[in-house]
Scaffold this active site. Structure first.
Site, PDB file in Angstrom:
ATOM      1  N   CYS A 398       0.840  -1.199   0.000  1.00 12.89           N
ATOM      2  CA  CYS A 398       0.000   0.000   0.000  1.00 12.89           C
ATOM      3  C   CYS A 398       0.877   1.252   0.000  1.00 12.89           C
ATOM      4  O   CYS A 398       1.443   1.589  -1.023  1.00 12.89           O
ATOM      5  CB  CYS A 398      -0.988  -0.049   1.168  1.00 12.89           C
ATOM      6  N   HIS A 525      -3.460  -5.090   0.585  1.00 10.79           N
ATOM      7  CA  HIS A 525      -2.808  -5.594   1.801  1.00 10.79           C
ATOM      8  C   HIS A 525      -2.885  -7.122   1.841  1.00 10.79           C
ATOM      9  O   HIS A 525      -3.849  -7.665   2.381  1.00 10.79           O
ATOM     10  CB  HIS A 525      -3.515  -5.041   3.047  1.00 10.79           C
ATOM     11  N   GLU A 527      -1.441  -9.129   3.658  1.00 12.64           N
ATOM     12  CA  GLU A 527      -1.294  -9.687   5.011  1.00 12.64           C
ATOM     13  C   GLU A 527      -2.624 -10.103   5.635  1.00 12.64           C
ATOM     14  O   GLU A 527      -2.661 -11.008   6.468  1.00 12.64           O
ATOM     15  CB  GLU A 527      -0.559  -8.699   5.931  1.00 12.64           C
TER      16      GLU A 527
HETATM   17  N1  GLN Z   1      -1.776   6.753   2.868  1.00 17.89           N
HETATM   18  C1  GLN Z   1      -1.909   5.981   1.685  1.00 17.89           C
HETATM   19  C2  GLN Z   1      -3.292   6.112   1.054  1.00 17.89           C
HETATM   20  O1  GLN Z   1      -4.209   6.538   1.700  1.00 17.89           O
HETATM   21  C3  GLN Z   1      -1.576   4.531   1.937  1.00 17.89           C
HETATM   22  C4  GLN Z   1      -2.587   3.849   2.783  1.00 17.89           C
HETATM   23  C5  GLN Z   1      -2.105   2.548   3.351  1.00 17.89           C
HETATM   24  O2  GLN Z   1      -0.922   2.240   3.322  1.00 17.89           O
HETATM   25  N2  GLN Z   1      -3.007   1.766   3.912  1.00 17.89           N
HETATM   26  O3  GLN Z   1      -3.473   5.761  -0.077  1.00 17.89           O
END
Ligand code: GLN
Length: 549
Positions: A398, A525, A527
């Site tokens: 992300c 994600h 995970e």
């Molecule tokens: N801050 C980034 C976004 O909002 C990444 C978010 C995250 O890593 N969950 O896109």
């Protein structure tokens, strides 16, 4: 439906969630279908707006629910897929009651905590427990309900009262209450102290709930005399006093419960003995023992913002564990505060700067997990640059993927001020931008959330191969920003492989580098869907191929 309620006493942080999920594991091992509900008595509607610094990670479900990290434990332990309604908060309950009040559903009545709030809690529990979560049809046999907080907390009172009423209405043989408590050892004498537990059981009983079981947390195994005392003063049969003493890893907890015949007594209480089988915990035993005996290490640098509290990245840590077990390696996770890598820190905190770089350079792989806000971003960019240039395996999750894109734009495209508009609204080269569908006025539940499809455009991509030569994956998301689709072409021409896109074919979901052993960034994600026996392919990485050969 049979309910197993797990409450906690004395102090928080006793591992109530692990205890409750381990009870679920043991019941599942006896051939029963288990679902679970976590009650968080706080006022927030969900965990989405809470800081990982305070509460640990925000766990994301398939349906986009942003929930307490304990739901992650349940999903991993029970191998189920929960819904956002499996996490009840005071906020959600009040909201539902207030919505009904405005609609006129209680017309003429005074709306009160008892019976309206308590009824809403009971209805919620009874309807959510029926939702199948294990991929099969029909309802589960048992619903494990974990009540967050500690008995006696003001905010948990309506829940206790609702659960008392529930226990009465469903009847003795459909309700089993397990109270998790602490048995401390004091001073030189080293006596196991039962008084705090006595007090918390008294408190529970004063509220109308009598525990059928005690699950006592202690450093060392409980002495028989301690058990006898607890039984006498807490009104719980000695056979129902379970002991969860410290164990080398949490996978031992279901085994500990089985060894004390907990399943037998719980099944008896719930009148399920005739339908249950003997517990089969072979795979758990293997996992717990394998982990205890690992000797070879793999050093993983985790470069993040919230490293003070490791629960902030709990699912990432668990996913690393799952992958490591599969390759018989002991994970040695080295936490690096991203800001320590920055040039600034070389002047202000030279020792921390030197230590951070030493760790990064000695690590066998680098992981930049998700995150929000600009703190530590430059440090993460440096870590990504280091991994790219030195051919060190890199997994960006992300934010970690967005960082890799920013770094690539700065170093390879020469766009020195390339950035995400999250960190620099005035950047001349916005390579990561706010997603058009996002809300600028509301923070709660407005991100791009939950399970979304990622099409893996190129079958020869590493990601596609790792997932088993697939052309798409469904993984969970939680983000507000995306790689600017307008820069796709320049990035690709400069050598960044954009191998995964969303349904529109425009939003970039996966990036890779060709001339690198493992350089992968994913907008999702992975995970959250990793399981002890089914590690996430991206965490397993290329070692996956060695298993297949
Ligand atoms: N801050 C980034 C976004 O909002 C990444 C978010 C995250 O890593 N969950 O896109």
């Amino acid at each position: 439906m049979k309910y197993v309620l797990v409450t906690g006493g004395v102090v928080s942080g006793l591992g109530k969630g692990v205890t409750a999920s381990s009870i679920g594991v043991v019941l599942e091992a006896c051939g029963l279908r288990v679902t679970s509900i976590k009650i968080d008595p706080y006022l927030n509607t969900d965990a989405g707006t809470m800081s990982p610094f305070e509460h640990g990670e925000v766990f994301v479900l398939d349906d986009g629910g942003e929930v307490d990290l304990d739901l992650g434990n349940y999903e991993r332990f029970l191998d189920v897929t929960l819904t956002k309604d499996n996490n009840i908060t005071t906020g959600k309950i009040y909201q539902s009651v207030l919505d009904k009040e405005r609609k006129g559903d209680y017309l003429g009545k005074t709306v009160q905590v008892v019976p309206h709030i308590t009824d809403a809690i009971k209805d919620w529990i009874e309807s959510v427990s029926l939702i199948p979560v294990d991929g099969k049809e029909g309802q589960a046999d048992v619903c494990v309900i974990e009540l967050g907080g500690t008995v006696g907390d003001i905010e948990s009172m309506p829940f206790i009262e609702a659960l008392r009423q529930l226990s009465f209405s469903v009847g003795q043989e459909n309700f089993c209450l397990i109270h998790v408590s602490l048995i401390p050892v004091l001073g030189v004498v080293g006596e196991q102290k039962t008084k705090p537990t006595q007090h918390s059981v008294r408190e529970l009983r004063a509220l109308g709930l009598t525990p059928h079981f005690l699950a006592c947390r202690s450093a060392q195994p409980l002495l028989e005399a301690t058990k006898a005392k607890l039984s006498q003063f807490c009104h719980v049969p000695a056979a129902n006093i379970l002991n969860i003493h410290d164990v080398p890893n949490i996978w031992h907890v279901p085994l500990l419960l089985r060894n004390q015949n907990a399943h037998h007594s719980i099944l008896k209480q719930l009148n399920l003995t005739s339908v249950a089988t003997a517990p089969d915990l072979d795979s758990w035993t293997k996992m717990a023992e394998t982990f205890d005996n690992l000797t070879d290490h793999v050093k993983i640098a985790m470069v993040g913002k919230y490293i003070g509290l490791t629960d902030s990245y709990l699912s990432v840590v668990k996913a690393l564990l799952h992958a490591c077990i599969a390759c018989s390696l002991k994970p040695q996770i080295e936490w690096i505060a991203a800001s320590d890598l920055e040039d600034e820190s070389e002047k202000s905190t030279p020792e921390a700067h030197a230590a951070a770089w030493k760790i990064l350079k000695s690590a066998e792989c680098v992981l930049v997990p998700g995150g929000f806000g600009d703190r530590g971003v430059s440090g993460m960019v440096l870590a990504a640059k280091y991994a790219r240039e030195n051919k060190v395996p890199y997994l960006g999750i992300c934010l970690g993927m967005q960082i890799a894109v920013i770094e690539f734009a700065r170093s390879v495209l020469g766009l020195e001020r390339a950035n995400s508009t999250e960190f620099d609204a005035q950047t001349p080269d916005p390579v990561v931008i706010f997603m058009p569908e996002g809300s600028r006025t509301h923070m709660g539940s407005t991100m791009r959330l939950g399970s979304r499809r990622t099409h893996l455009e190129s079958r020869d991509s590493l990601t596609s191969k790792l997932y088993g030569d697939v052309c798409y994956v469904d993984e969970r998301h939680r983000h507000r920003y995306e790689v600017n689709p307008e820069v796709s072409q320049v990035l690709e021409e400069a050598g960044l492989r954009l191998v995964g896109k969303d349904d529109t074919g425009k939003r970039i979901e996966v990036i890779e580098l060709h001339d690198h052993p493992f350089y992968v960034g994913v907008q999702f994600h992975p995970e959250f869907k990793s399981r002890p026996t089914r590690p996430s392919p991206l965490f397993l990485g290329k070692s996956l191929f060695s298993f297949q050969n």
